[in-house]
Write a protein that holds these residues in place. Structure first.
Motif, mmCIF file in Angstrom:
data_model
loop_
_atom_site.group_PDB
_atom_site.id
_atom_site.type_symbol
_atom_site.label_atom_id
_atom_site.label_comp_id
_atom_site.label_asym_id
_atom_site.label_seq_id
_atom_site.Cartn_x
_atom_site.Cartn_y
_atom_site.Cartn_z
ATOM 1 N N GLU A 80 0.845 -1.199 0.000
ATOM 2 C CA GLU A 80 0.000 0.000 0.000
ATOM 3 C C GLU A 80 0.877 1.245 0.000
ATOM 4 O OE1 GLU A 80 -3.284 2.105 2.991
ATOM 5 O OE2 GLU A 80 -2.427 0.158 3.504
ATOM 6 N N ILE A 82 1.177 5.141 1.063
ATOM 7 C CA ILE A 82 0.621 6.022 2.088
ATOM 8 C C ILE A 82 1.011 7.456 1.755
ATOM 9 C CG2 ILE A 82 0.597 6.548 4.556
ATOM 10 C CD1 ILE A 82 1.627 3.598 4.896
ATOM 11 N N LYS A 88 3.703 0.659 2.784
ATOM 12 C CA LYS A 88 3.650 -0.534 3.623
ATOM 13 C C LYS A 88 4.036 -1.690 2.723
ATOM 14 C CE LYS A 88 0.023 0.852 6.820
ATOM 15 N NZ LYS A 88 -1.313 0.530 7.346
ATOM 16 N N TYR A 89 4.776 -2.629 3.270
ATOM 17 C CA TYR A 89 5.310 -3.727 2.481
ATOM 18 C C TYR A 89 4.691 -5.053 2.881
ATOM 19 C CZ TYR A 89 8.721 -0.172 1.375
ATOM 20 O OH TYR A 89 9.302 0.988 0.971
ATOM 21 N N ARG A 90 4.775 -6.007 1.980
ATOM 22 C CA ARG A 90 4.367 -7.386 2.258
ATOM 23 C C ARG A 90 5.624 -8.131 2.725
ATOM 24 N NH1 ARG A 90 -0.624 -7.649 0.178
ATOM 25 N NH2 ARG A 90 -1.034 -6.584 -1.790
#
Length: 149
Positions: A80, A82, A88-90
């Motif tokens: 995602e 931001i 944001k990471y996996r």
């Protein structure tokens, strides 16, 4: 400093050539003449690749004078964006690898599957283009090694 490092670190130019313009910077001074080179590229709608290697610098001339050791690579998938500046990471899809694996990717013309990383190029993350083009600390270099910013 970035210009001299860019000419000494072939992997930095390879990242530009394979993934598009990346940000290049010298950071994390751990001794008066030792620092960390970073090249960071956002690509394919949801991925980031960061390459780091230790370098020796001459503060008087403002030049990188030596590459110390081999580069390390950090691959991350963005989950995602931001505010177009952060991500944001996996964590499950992150991977660290070394120079030999990078050389395999280069020989395969950016096919990361040769080192076990399957890219999904069909589902970009919303806001990725703004994130990819955001201002950062560092310099983007062109093919002729002159700063583009």
């Amino acid at each position: 400093m970035v210009r001299s490092g860019y000419t000494m670190i072939p992997e930095a130019k390879q990242i530009d050539d394979l993934l598009g313009f990346a940000w290049h910077r010298v950071v994390n001074y751990c001794e008066p003449d030792i620092a960390e080179w970073q090249t960071e590229a956002a690509f394919a709608g949801k991925y980031e690749l960061t390459m780091t290697v230790r370098v020796r610098i001459d503060r008087r001339s403002g030049r990188v004078t030596e590459v110390i050791g081999e580069p390390h690579f950090y691959f991350r998938e963005i989950a995602e964006i931001i505010n177009s500046h952060g991500a944001k990471y996996r964590p499950a899809n992150g991977r660290e690898f070394g120079l030999e694996q990078w050389r395999q990717v280069v020989r395969a013309k950016r096919d990361f599957s040769v080192i076990g990383i399957a890219l999904d190029r069909n589902n970009p993350i919303p806001g990725f283009d703004r994130y990819q083009n955001r201002d950062q600390n560092g310099i983007r270099m062109s093919a002729n090694e002159s700063p583009s910013r």
